[in-house]
Design a protein around this motif. Structure first.
Motif: not given
Ligand code: NAP
Length: 254
Positions: A124, A128, A171
């Protein structure tokens, strides 16, 4: 088929030894600038120094992936020094051995904290930054044959690696339109610190003789599949798990 990673910044977790150090060297040999991370600072510094002495670009940063809050600042430090992150390799992993009736709550939690939580939050934090920098990102999760095969006596590890396989797909779906490819590599047994005490034992020898090819693999057996997933060729590969196991997970093996 050469993989040119020149100009790409790669971060690898758990790179103080074993497969992680191998992947760090491999990424650097193919032109990537590499952030070598793990908890043991002397070991990651040695890997980074080796890459630098060999003409590559590398830096070492302490990172315990079980500490989710520590991940973002480490990735920021990598970007400040090397530039936007293009590749994340979620390699940090622990064995979580112990029969289901015996494993302590602490060991179970540690296995999931490193193998699953570490993978999720590192992915994550990297995603980002990849999205913000508009790079075509690659996330390579190091799963295992334990993602899809029962390894006797390793239920916590198997559960954690199955979770890594499903996180990879989830994901990949979520970030498909963000230009990030998320894939997993599922190796068979390779002798490293995670398992080296096992192979000389009677049980280890018996398991080894049960493998279809009666041998362990070498880390270099993973190189081409790894580079496929880490490099430009993964443009249209996302949510895939590539098993490279010398047939160890075939029926009658293991
Ligand atoms: P290894 O030699 O024991 O290396 C494990 C690495 O993970 C070490 O560098 C260790 O570094 C790091 N690590 C452990 N806990 C960590 C934490 N909390 N935060 C950050 N790093 C941590 O084992 P390996 O065989 O190279 O394993 C690498 C990956 O491959 C693992 O995910 C493993 O499950 C997977 N795998 C291995 C095999 C095999 O047969 N060897 C097969 C399939 C999959 P520090 O202790 O310095 O933090």
């Amino acid at each position: 088929m050469a993989t040119d990673l020149t100009g790409t910044v790669a971060v690898i977790t758990g790179a103080s030894g074993g497969l992680g150090a191998h992947f760090a060297r491999l990424l650097a040999a193919n032109g990537a600038a590499v952030a070598v991370t793990a908890r043991r600072v002397d070991k990651i510094q040695a890997v980074a120094d080796e890459i630098t002495v060999g003409g590559g670009r590398a830096m070492a940063l302490a990172l315990d992936v079980a500490d989710a809050a520590a991940i973002g600042p480490v990735l920021d430090a990598v970007q400040a020094e090397l530039g936007p992150i293009g590749i994340l390799v979620n390699n940090a992993g622990i064995g979580g051995d112990g029969l289901a009736l015996d494993i302590s709550i602490e060991d179970f939690d540690a296995t999931f904290n490193v193998n699953v939580r570490g993978t999720f939050f590192a992915a994550r934090e990297a995603a980002k930054r990849m999205i913000a920098a508009k790079v075509e990102g690659r996330i390579v999760n190091i799963a295992s044959i334990a993602s899809h095969t029962v390894l006797p006596g390793l239920s916590a590890y198997c559960g954690s690696k199955a979770a890594v396989a499903m996180l990879t797909k989830s994901l990949a779906r979520e970030w498909a339109r963000r230009g990030i490819a998320v894939n997993a590599l599922a190796p068979g047994y390779i002798e490293t610190a995670i398992n080296d005490a096992w192979w000389p034992t009677e049980g280890g020898q018996k398991q080894l003789k049960g493998f279809p090819r009666r041998r362990l693999m070498d880390a270099s057996d993973l190189d081409e599949a790894f580079l496929l997933l880490a490099g430009p060729a993964a443009r249209a590969i996302t949510g895939s798990l590539i098993t490279v196991d010398d047939g160890q997970s075939l029926p009658g093996g293991g």
